[in-house]
Design an enzyme around this catalytic site. Structure first.
Site, PDB file in Angstrom:
ATOM      1  N   TRP A 130      -9.606   9.412  -0.257  1.00  0.00           N
ATOM      2  CA  TRP A 130      -9.893   8.636   0.969  1.00  0.00           C
ATOM      3  C   TRP A 130     -11.312   8.076   0.972  1.00  0.00           C
ATOM      4  O   TRP A 130     -11.611   7.165   1.746  1.00  0.00           O
ATOM      5  CB  TRP A 130      -9.649   9.498   2.215  1.00  0.00           C
ATOM      6  CG  TRP A 130      -8.190   9.625   2.559  1.00  0.00           C
ATOM      7  CD1 TRP A 130      -7.447  10.764   2.586  1.00  0.00           C
ATOM      8  CD2 TRP A 130      -7.298   8.555   2.919  1.00  0.00           C
ATOM      9  NE1 TRP A 130      -6.146  10.472   2.937  1.00  0.00           N
ATOM     10  CE2 TRP A 130      -6.028   9.128   3.153  1.00  0.00           C
ATOM     11  CE3 TRP A 130      -7.445   7.176   3.064  1.00  0.00           C
ATOM     12  CZ2 TRP A 130      -4.921   8.371   3.520  1.00  0.00           C
ATOM     13  CZ3 TRP A 130      -6.331   6.421   3.432  1.00  0.00           C
ATOM     14  CH2 TRP A 130      -5.100   7.026   3.655  1.00  0.00           C
ATOM     15  N   PHE A 143       4.208   9.416  10.032  1.00  0.00           N
ATOM     16  CA  PHE A 143       3.282  10.091   9.119  1.00  0.00           C
ATOM     17  C   PHE A 143       4.048  11.035   8.180  1.00  0.00           C
ATOM     18  O   PHE A 143       5.259  11.126   8.224  1.00  0.00           O
ATOM     19  CB  PHE A 143       2.217  10.845   9.930  1.00  0.00           C
ATOM     20  CG  PHE A 143       1.024  10.001  10.341  1.00  0.00           C
ATOM     21  CD1 PHE A 143       1.069   8.612  10.306  1.00  0.00           C
ATOM     22  CD2 PHE A 143      -0.159  10.598  10.767  1.00  0.00           C
ATOM     23  CE1 PHE A 143      -0.031   7.837  10.679  1.00  0.00           C
ATOM     24  CE2 PHE A 143      -1.266   9.847  11.141  1.00  0.00           C
ATOM     25  CZ  PHE A 143      -1.204   8.466  11.096  1.00  0.00           C
ATOM     26  N   SER A 144       3.284  11.764   7.386  1.00  0.00           N
ATOM     27  CA  SER A 144       3.875  12.552   6.291  1.00  0.00           C
ATOM     28  C   SER A 144       4.818  13.653   6.757  1.00  0.00           C
ATOM     29  O   SER A 144       4.708  14.158   7.875  1.00  0.00           O
ATOM     30  CB  SER A 144       2.764  13.164   5.440  1.00  0.00           C
ATOM     31  OG  SER A 144       2.150  12.135   4.705  1.00  0.00           O
ATOM     32  N   ASP A 200       0.312   9.285   0.710  1.00  0.00           N
ATOM     33  CA  ASP A 200       0.970  10.557   0.372  1.00  0.00           C
ATOM     34  C   ASP A 200       2.434  10.448  -0.073  1.00  0.00           C
ATOM     35  O   ASP A 200       3.225   9.748   0.564  1.00  0.00           O
ATOM     36  CB  ASP A 200       1.012  11.493   1.592  1.00  0.00           C
ATOM     37  CG  ASP A 200      -0.272  11.556   2.356  1.00  0.00           C
ATOM     38  OD1 ASP A 200      -1.266  11.003   1.909  1.00  0.00           O
ATOM     39  OD2 ASP A 200      -0.259  12.160   3.439  1.00  0.00           O
ATOM     40  N   GLN A 235       4.154   7.475   2.096  1.00  0.00           N
ATOM     41  CA  GLN A 235       3.440   6.765   3.144  1.00  0.00           C
ATOM     42  C   GLN A 235       3.216   5.335   2.676  1.00  0.00           C
ATOM     43  O   GLN A 235       2.628   5.098   1.618  1.00  0.00           O
ATOM     44  CB  GLN A 235       2.093   7.450   3.417  1.00  0.00           C
ATOM     45  CG  GLN A 235       2.210   8.772   4.140  1.00  0.00           C
ATOM     46  CD  GLN A 235       2.593   8.577   5.595  1.00  0.00           C
ATOM     47  OE1 GLN A 235       1.751   8.284   6.425  1.00  0.00           O
ATOM     48  NE2 GLN A 235       3.874   8.739   5.916  1.00  0.00           N
ATOM     49  N   GLU A 280      -4.661  19.116   5.455  1.00  0.00           N
ATOM     50  CA  GLU A 280      -3.513  18.209   5.546  1.00  0.00           C
ATOM     51  C   GLU A 280      -2.452  18.609   4.516  1.00  0.00           C
ATOM     52  O   GLU A 280      -2.737  19.324   3.549  1.00  0.00           O
ATOM     53  CB  GLU A 280      -3.952  16.762   5.293  1.00  0.00           C
ATOM     54  CG  GLU A 280      -4.988  16.277   6.307  1.00  0.00           C
ATOM     55  CD  GLU A 280      -5.355  14.795   6.174  1.00  0.00           C
ATOM     56  OE1 GLU A 280      -5.449  14.119   7.205  1.00  0.00           O
ATOM     57  OE2 GLU A 280      -5.557  14.315   5.039  1.00  0.00           O
ATOM     58  N   TRP A 299      -4.268   0.730   4.335  1.00  0.00           N
ATOM     59  CA  TRP A 299      -3.571   1.693   5.202  1.00  0.00           C
ATOM     60  C   TRP A 299      -3.265   1.050   6.555  1.00  0.00           C
ATOM     61  O   TRP A 299      -4.083   0.344   7.117  1.00  0.00           O
ATOM     62  CB  TRP A 299      -4.462   2.935   5.382  1.00  0.00           C
ATOM     63  CG  TRP A 299      -3.771   4.052   6.090  1.00  0.00           C
ATOM     64  CD1 TRP A 299      -3.021   5.017   5.526  1.00  0.00           C
ATOM     65  CD2 TRP A 299      -3.778   4.312   7.500  1.00  0.00           C
ATOM     66  NE1 TRP A 299      -2.538   5.874   6.496  1.00  0.00           N
ATOM     67  CE2 TRP A 299      -2.988   5.459   7.714  1.00  0.00           C
ATOM     68  CE3 TRP A 299      -4.353   3.690   8.612  1.00  0.00           C
ATOM     69  CZ2 TRP A 299      -2.770   6.009   8.981  1.00  0.00           C
ATOM     70  CZ3 TRP A 299      -4.137   4.231   9.877  1.00  0.00           C
ATOM     71  CH2 TRP A 299      -3.359   5.376  10.049  1.00  0.00           C
ATOM     72  N   ARG A 344       0.363  17.952  12.177  1.00  0.00           N
ATOM     73  CA  ARG A 344       1.117  17.040  11.326  1.00  0.00           C
ATOM     74  C   ARG A 344       1.541  17.629   9.976  1.00  0.00           C
ATOM     75  O   ARG A 344       1.222  18.743   9.644  1.00  0.00           O
ATOM     76  CB  ARG A 344       0.343  15.745  11.106  1.00  0.00           C
ATOM     77  CG  ARG A 344      -1.009  15.883  10.453  1.00  0.00           C
ATOM     78  CD  ARG A 344      -1.645  14.489  10.279  1.00  0.00           C
ATOM     79  NE  ARG A 344      -2.940  14.553   9.650  1.00  0.00           N
ATOM     80  CZ  ARG A 344      -4.095  14.576  10.301  1.00  0.00           C
ATOM     81  NH1 ARG A 344      -4.114  14.541  11.618  1.00  0.00           N
ATOM     82  NH2 ARG A 344      -5.233  14.630   9.633  1.00  0.00           N
ATOM     83  N   ASP A 345       2.243  16.777   9.222  1.00  0.00           N
ATOM     84  CA  ASP A 345       2.593  16.991   7.809  1.00  0.00           C
ATOM     85  C   ASP A 345       3.528  18.184   7.574  1.00  0.00           C
ATOM     86  O   ASP A 345       3.259  19.055   6.727  1.00  0.00           O
ATOM     87  CB  ASP A 345       1.314  17.150   6.949  1.00  0.00           C
ATOM     88  CG  ASP A 345       0.377  15.952   7.090  1.00  0.00           C
ATOM     89  OD1 ASP A 345       0.836  14.912   7.610  1.00  0.00           O
ATOM     90  OD2 ASP A 345      -0.803  16.068   6.705  1.00  0.00           O
ATOM     91  N   TRP A 390       0.841  -1.213   0.000  1.00  0.00           N
ATOM     92  CA  TRP A 390       0.000   0.000   0.000  1.00  0.00           C
ATOM     93  C   TRP A 390       0.871   1.256   0.000  1.00  0.00           C
ATOM     94  O   TRP A 390       1.926   1.290   0.642  1.00  0.00           O
ATOM     95  CB  TRP A 390      -0.862  -0.008   1.264  1.00  0.00           C
ATOM     96  CG  TRP A 390      -1.387   1.347   1.643  1.00  0.00           C
ATOM     97  CD1 TRP A 390      -0.757   2.304   2.415  1.00  0.00           C
ATOM     98  CD2 TRP A 390      -2.640   1.921   1.269  1.00  0.00           C
ATOM     99  NE1 TRP A 390      -1.550   3.424   2.530  1.00  0.00           N
ATOM    100  CE2 TRP A 390      -2.721   3.209   1.840  1.00  0.00           C
ATOM    101  CE3 TRP A 390      -3.728   1.456   0.495  1.00  0.00           C
ATOM    102  CZ2 TRP A 390      -3.826   4.046   1.671  1.00  0.00           C
ATOM    103  CZ3 TRP A 390      -4.819   2.291   0.344  1.00  0.00           C
ATOM    104  CH2 TRP A 390      -4.864   3.564   0.927  1.00  0.00           C
TER     105      TRP A 390
HETATM  106  C1  FRU Z   1      -3.089  12.535   4.308  1.00  0.00           C
HETATM  107  C2  FRU Z   1      -2.723  11.945   5.664  1.00  0.00           C
HETATM  108  C3  FRU Z   1      -1.756  12.858   6.395  1.00  0.00           C
HETATM  109  C4  FRU Z   1      -1.061  11.904   7.316  1.00  0.00           C
HETATM  110  C5  FRU Z   1      -0.989  10.644   6.481  1.00  0.00           C
HETATM  111  C6  FRU Z   1      -1.111   9.373   7.250  1.00  0.00           C
HETATM  112  O1  FRU Z   1      -3.503  11.592   3.380  1.00  0.00           O
HETATM  113  O2  FRU Z   1      -3.884  11.730   6.414  1.00  0.00           O
HETATM  114  O3  FRU Z   1      -2.364  13.948   7.063  1.00  0.00           O
HETATM  115  O4  FRU Z   1       0.208  12.373   7.701  1.00  0.00           O
HETATM  116  O5  FRU Z   1      -2.038  10.715   5.548  1.00  0.00           O
HETATM  117  O6  FRU Z   1      -0.912   8.259   6.428  1.00  0.00           O
END
Ligand code: FRU
Length: 526
Positions: free
Chosen positions: A324, A91-92, A35, A51, A217, A59, A162-163, A32
């Site tokens: 998603w 995560f990202s 991002d 990811q 995000e 996921w 995040r991110d 899988w």
């Molecule tokens: C976006 C997200 C990010 C997060 C990641 C987790 O698709 O939800 O915000 O860091 O995917 O896999």
């Protein structure tokens, strides 16, 4: 690598779905992905971290996978770069090359690659339930990674911080690192600065604004010269949103404005409603969403972010080609999900405002002489199409097809491209331009397998004006996707498709009148 969760795999039969594997879009070999992370160019190589679930094709177990490419079309997958463990998912985030050794991680031989990622802490961690920013570094140009022992380097005691996207900012006071991240559920972009990547100071925040009905995000912030004029440089702030994008579910919006090293100020007139759109009733919300600036008007372009250090000051973005709404159920195995094509972005002035335009990076492999012009029986390169369909060359098995067209719609009510269709016309993905409503529609309702999720069957529309009466399209079809770059990339639409036709055909028809075809060319890429 220590295991995080049980491996999860879908029931889809690999033999049934191998025909969906793209030729020029990145997929993980048998796992899988979501991002794109840590996009960085160094020493002739584009690095794509992503990811990844190293143990399954849904996921989970979030880690950073790794692939590299020299041309952004063909990728080599490497071992997992940064793995989850019992205390955190990875995560990202982003990667910078620390040329000045500000972090102290570099060696005498080479600058360190520093990854700034989100630690999504698990219950077993003392930070359990929070998301904070952490570092990992590589002293062999991105091939092996070590987590920094001082992690996390930045926390807000938040469950949705995040991110991080980090870039080098050069201001009047000198250079520093700037981080752009999100408080996802507050629809806020937050800005921080640092001298050494380890200690961070809060600068400001931005949002909610424009599309704000879902979580914000994967942000990005970068300068671009409008029409190449260095005296007219503007800043582009990308904010991905899920759900609540213009075509439903996940998508990417952007803002144009100014960043002064501390805060982002959107240009006057670029905010659609002072309070955002989430409180508006449905029809008004749909109308307000149409006014926002969208990276892509289709269903399947999310989490787009740009490369650090791309050569020749180019700004190149890649998105996750998925949504998603149904991401975990795409009918492919053993892999699931792919990236969009790399797209070079530029700013151009349209009616006094700056607009982001995108072109797929197709490199020299798509040289003009490789194109096959579709000519009429007289050999003329411009010809009339009147209430009839023109069959386009079939796809070469295993390759992606690029269709380029310039058309004067004339008296035609509609121009329809039927892509990857069955000979009898009952099945196909239809890209249609409606001259009266000036709308471009990508319709995948009859594209093939839409059964795997109730939200997959869809038709997406974008407003699209002609330029000097001409419709210009560049369409890339690659097994399970259609990417459309209209009017030189002013409007982009990306949709996944899962065709079931054995011998797919493409055609173009003018409906309800006659159109003049100025250019029509088809090329293939493997
Ligand atoms: C976006 C997200 C990010 C997060 C990641 C987790 O698709 O939800 O915000 O860091 O995917 O896999």
């Amino acid at each position: 690598m220590s295991s995080c969760l049980d491996a999860a795999r879908s029931e889809t039969d690999p033999a049934e779905t191998s025909r969906f594997r793209p030729a020029i879009h990145f997929t993980a070999r048998d796992t899988w992905l979501n991002d794109p992370n840590g996009l960085v160019f160094y020493d002739g190589l584009y690095h794509l971290f992503f990811q990844n679930n190293p143990y399954g094709n849904v996921w989970g177990n979030m880690s950073w996978g790794h692939a590299t490419s020299r041309d952004l079309l063909h990728w080599t997958e490497h071992p997992v770069a940064i793995a989850c463990d019992g205390t955190e998912d990875i995560f990202s985030g982003s990667v910078v090359v620390d040329h000045g050794n500000t972090s102290g991680f570099s060696t005498a031989d080479a600058p360190a690659f520093v990854a700034i990622y989100t630690s999504a802490y698990k219950a077993a961690s003392e930070h359990g339930g929070t998301q904070a920013q952490s570092l990992a570094y590589s002293t062999d140009a991105g091939m092996t990674w070590r987590k920094y022992e001082g992690n996390p380097v930045l926390t807000r005691n938040s469950a949705n911080f995040r991110d991080p996207k980090v870039f080098r900012y050069q201001g009047d006071q000198g250079a520093c690192w700037v981080m752009v991240a999100v408080e996802a559920q507050q629809q806020k972009v937050v800005f921080y600065r640092s001298d050494d990547l380890k200690s961070w100071d809060f600068l400001s925040d931005f949002g909610p604004a424009n599309a704000d009905a879902g979580e914000w995000e994967c942000p990005d912030l970068f300068p671009l010269a409008v029409d190449g004029d260095p005296d007219n440089t503007k800043w582009v702030l990308i904010v991905n949103i899920n759900p609540g994008a213009v075509a439903g579910g996940s998508g990417g919006q952007y803002f144009i404005g100014h960043f002064d090293g501390e805060r982002f100020l959107p240009d006057i007139g670029t905010l659609v409603a002072p309070t955002g759109v989430s409180s508006l009733p449905d029809p008004e919300m749909a109308a307000a969403l149409q006014q926002c600036l969208w990276l892509d008007w289709g269903r399947d372009c999310y989490a787009s972010v740009s490369f650090s250090n791309a050569p020749d000051d180019r700004r190149i973005i890649i998105g996750w080609m998925n949504n998603w709404d149904y991401a975990n159920e795409l009918p492919t195995a053993p892999w699931r999900s792919s990236m969009t094509l790399a797209r070079e972005v530029r700013l151009t002035a349209v009616s006094g405002s700056a607009l982001l335009i995108q072109q797929p990076v197709l490199a020299d492999r798509c040289a003009r002489e490789e194109l096959t012009p579709a000519k009429d029986h007289m050999g003329a390169s411009s010809f009339e199409l009147r209430n009839s369909a023109l069959r386009l060359p079939d796809a070469v098995p295993g390759s992606a097809q690029i269709i380029e067209a310039e058309i004067l719609p004339g008296s035609a009510e509609r121009l329809d491209f039927r892509l990857v269709g069955s000979g009898d016309g009952s099945k196909s993905t239809i890209l249609s331009y409606n001259t009266a409503s000036a709308q471009l529609t990508l319709d995948r309702r009859q594209s093939g397998n839409t059964r795997f999720h109730e939200k997959f069957s869809s038709a997406e529309s974008a407003p699209l004006g002609l330029e000097d009466g001409v419709l210009k399209l560049l369409i890339v079809v690659d097994h399970c996707s259609v990417e459309v770059f209209a009017q030189d990339g002013r409007t982009v639409m990306t949709d996944l498709i899962f065709p079931e036709t054995e011998s797919p055909e493409n055609s173009l028809s003018a409906v309800g009148g006659s159109a003049t075809i100025l250019k029509l060319a088809v090329s293939t890429l493997t």
